[in-house]
Design an enzyme around this catalytic site. Sequence first.
Site, PDB file in Angstrom:
ATOM      1  N   ASP A  86      -3.793 -60.993  38.831  1.00  0.00           N
ATOM      2  CA  ASP A  86      -4.295 -61.725  37.666  1.00  0.00           C
ATOM      3  C   ASP A  86      -4.838 -63.084  38.077  1.00  0.00           C
ATOM      4  O   ASP A  86      -5.915 -63.510  37.629  1.00  0.00           O
ATOM      5  CB  ASP A  86      -3.178 -61.920  36.643  1.00  0.00           C
ATOM      6  CG  ASP A  86      -2.930 -60.696  35.787  1.00  0.00           C
ATOM      7  OD1 ASP A  86      -3.904 -60.021  35.432  1.00  0.00           O
ATOM      8  OD2 ASP A  86      -1.769 -60.423  35.473  1.00  0.00           O
ATOM      9  N   ILE A  87      -4.082 -63.800  38.894  1.00  0.00           N
ATOM     10  CA  ILE A  87      -4.479 -65.152  39.272  1.00  0.00           C
ATOM     11  C   ILE A  87      -5.747 -65.127  40.125  1.00  0.00           C
ATOM     12  O   ILE A  87      -6.676 -65.912  39.912  1.00  0.00           O
ATOM     13  CB  ILE A  87      -3.315 -65.849  40.004  1.00  0.00           C
ATOM     14  CG1 ILE A  87      -2.158 -66.087  39.020  1.00  0.00           C
ATOM     15  CG2 ILE A  87      -3.762 -67.162  40.627  1.00  0.00           C
ATOM     16  CD1 ILE A  87      -0.857 -66.489  39.665  1.00  0.00           C
TER      17      ILE A  87
END
Length: 408
Positions: A181-182
């Site tokens: 996600d990051i």
Amino acid sequence: MSSKALEGVRILDLSRVLAAPLAGQLLADLGADVIKVERPGTGDESREYGPPFLNDSDGNPTSDAAFYLSCNRNKRSITVDLASPDGQEIVRRLAAQSDVVLENFKTGALKKYGLDYDSLKAINPRLVYCSITGFGQTGPMAHKPGYDGVFQAMGGMMSVSGLPDGVPGGGPMKVGISMVDILTSLYASSAILAALHHRDAGGGTGQHIDLSLLDCGVASLSHFAMSYLVSGEIPARRGNGGYGGVPSQTFRCSDRDIFLTAGNNVQFARLCRALDRPELARDPRFDNTAGRICNRDALLDILDAVFATRTAEDWLARLDVADVPSSPVNDIAGALANPQIVHRGMVREIDHPVAGKLKALSNPIRLSQTPIEDYAPPPLVGEHTDAILASVGYGPDAVAALRQSRVI
């Protein structure tokens, strides 16, 4: 000169949870006006991803989880029912006055509302429309849902994380934080900035950005994937050991773990002197980078035994004098208390309308001409609904009617 790098850029953020909201937060930190569109009543579902929840100024828990607070600062919130025709009209009006739409609905989900790229491009040809999905807009799995851990598993990241097979606790390991996600949020922000530059410098039209969490997870394999593509050999798990120069990993001292890297011959010689084992740097097995990699196990057995004889504090002091990159293995409390991190201001207090003071991480970007100075708290659900609607032509009576019909 503008005081904010992205001043004048408006982003319509239809996203929720983590990857896309984090991209929106980064752009908001840089000065963009980010309007977060949420469901009436409950808002972004990540508000419920607790405990822990934010406490109000009296110490009572609120309905906002720390998860939500991590990726929504510097935004304004409006609540809109996207399933209603009136709600869709609100989004279309906002899109007509925006530079970017950011969304992470399942592939094709917004088309039934007339809020997909083609529909909004007809209203605003300059629009940059960024779609973040699990598998992308095309392909045999495009319709499937997914979360970070799924993509760590599917994209190969878990296979190279964790201890080797055959040792206690060995096996594939998920990275603790939501790494895919990051990473995807960083790819998204870069792609959006590139598309804005292309629009403004290259012809005046927007474009559609198709970002897949799976793609971004695979791209993050980086030198691990390249090693496989060059050699045909699947990289083995090495626990806390690296794939560059050797040694580069944790070592257990008499009281706790430290991490060090001696990535070249000069650093390795310094390390050997700090350990009172200078002869290791002259050992033909270890006197060059390739030799240390090939004879990794023999070298690590020697170093493990040496490091076990002293405390971490003792060894770190010696390694510091020797200019060998090293660190204690900190927990989060230890990391945030590190004097360098404190000096860099990576934790700050911001004013919050319910909590009073809220500690939050700072943006790590340091710009000399357009510094990031404003840190507005993550918005309450629908906190800015009336003001945002007024900016696109809705008068008080129209807003009251929309609220009465639960469109907002």
